[in-house]
Write a protein that holds these residues in place. Structure first.
Motif, PDB file in Angstrom:
ATOM      1  N   GLN A   4       0.833  -1.203   0.000  1.00 23.59           N
ATOM      2  CA  GLN A   4       0.000   0.000   0.000  1.00 23.59           C
ATOM      3  C   GLN A   4       0.868   1.253   0.000  1.00 23.59           C
ATOM      4  O   GLN A   4       1.926   1.280   0.605  1.00 23.59           O
ATOM      5  CB  GLN A   4      -0.849  -0.030   1.268  1.00 23.59           C
ATOM      6  N   ASN A  13       0.743   5.012   1.352  1.00 26.31           N
ATOM      7  CA  ASN A  13      -0.005   5.726   2.390  1.00 26.31           C
ATOM      8  C   ASN A  13      -0.123   7.211   2.024  1.00 26.31           C
ATOM      9  O   ASN A  13       0.827   7.976   2.183  1.00 26.31           O
ATOM     10  CB  ASN A  13       0.675   5.530   3.739  1.00 26.31           C
ATOM     11  N   GLY A  36       4.253   7.417   3.573  1.00 29.91           N
ATOM     12  CA  GLY A  36       5.042   6.200   3.667  1.00 29.91           C
ATOM     13  C   GLY A  36       4.418   5.084   2.856  1.00 29.91           C
ATOM     14  O   GLY A  36       3.533   5.324   2.032  1.00 29.91           O
ATOM     15  N   THR A  50       3.246   0.696   3.097  1.00 30.99           N
ATOM     16  CA  THR A  50       3.017  -0.497   3.897  1.00 30.99           C
ATOM     17  C   THR A  50       3.350  -1.691   3.019  1.00 30.99           C
ATOM     18  O   THR A  50       2.905  -1.765   1.869  1.00 30.99           O
ATOM     19  CB  THR A  50       1.562  -0.576   4.396  1.00 30.99           C
ATOM     20  N   LYS A 105       4.144  -4.462   7.564  1.00 29.51           N
ATOM     21  CA  LYS A 105       5.084  -3.492   8.119  1.00 29.51           C
ATOM     22  C   LYS A 105       4.927  -2.156   7.407  1.00 29.51           C
ATOM     23  O   LYS A 105       4.954  -2.086   6.182  1.00 29.51           O
ATOM     24  CB  LYS A 105       6.521  -3.976   7.971  1.00 29.51           C
ATOM     25  N   THR A 106       4.801  -1.087   8.183  1.00 26.92           N
ATOM     26  CA  THR A 106       4.708   0.256   7.625  1.00 26.92           C
ATOM     27  C   THR A 106       6.046   0.965   7.776  1.00 26.92           C
ATOM     28  O   THR A 106       6.666   0.900   8.840  1.00 26.92           O
ATOM     29  CB  THR A 106       3.601   1.066   8.326  1.00 26.92           C
ATOM     30  N   SER A 116       7.290   4.669   7.519  1.00 31.72           N
ATOM     31  CA  SER A 116       6.838   6.050   7.383  1.00 31.72           C
ATOM     32  C   SER A 116       8.014   6.956   7.036  1.00 31.72           C
ATOM     33  O   SER A 116       9.158   6.677   7.414  1.00 31.72           O
ATOM     34  CB  SER A 116       6.171   6.533   8.677  1.00 31.72           C
TER      35      SER A 116
END
Length: 128
Positions: A30, A32, A63, A65, A70-71, A73
């Motif tokens: 993803q 963000n 950021g 994902t 796990k993200t 940023s």
């Protein structure tokens, strides 16, 4: 978001972000996004020119994902050596699809996100 900006974002995701992330954490899960269209002035400063956000030509990304959840940023990752290298590469790959690419090194307004817009400049892309 206007069509040119959507196309630039798609190019960056397919040719920049996905290859940069590769298989890390199972791959890119993803992007963000913290801001898209917003009718406002640059950096929300009174009396400033209308932001590219106010024209539908900008996106702010805080950021990514990964597929494993796990993200990473921009705000926290910029301080970690391993994450910073990845974020620097993501930032660099946006320069080209987008005409303006700003991040934590540009100014205090962009310490926690990447700003990408499709404004064109005489000397080529502006990336900081």
């Amino acid at each position: 978001m206007d069509c040119d900006t959507a196309k630039a974002l798609d190019r960056w995701v397919e040719k920049g972000a996905k290859p940069t992330v590769g298989r890390l954490g199972g791959g890119l899960g993803q992007i963000n996004v913290i801001a898209g269209y917003s009718c406002r002035t640059r950096n929300n400063q009174a009396g400033a020119k209308i932001s590219e956000h106010g024209k539908g030509r900008a996106i702010d990304i805080s950021g990514i994902t990964l597929a494993n959840g796990k993200t990473i940023s921009v705000l926290d990752g910029w301080k970690k050596r391993s994450d910073r290298k990845l974020l620097e590469r993501l930032h660099k790959t946006a320069c080209g699809p987008f005409g303006t690419v700003l991040g934590p090194k540009s100014d205090r307004y962009h310490k926690d996100h990447f700003h990408f817009d499709t404004a064109r400049h005489r000397g080529g892309a502006y990336c900081k």
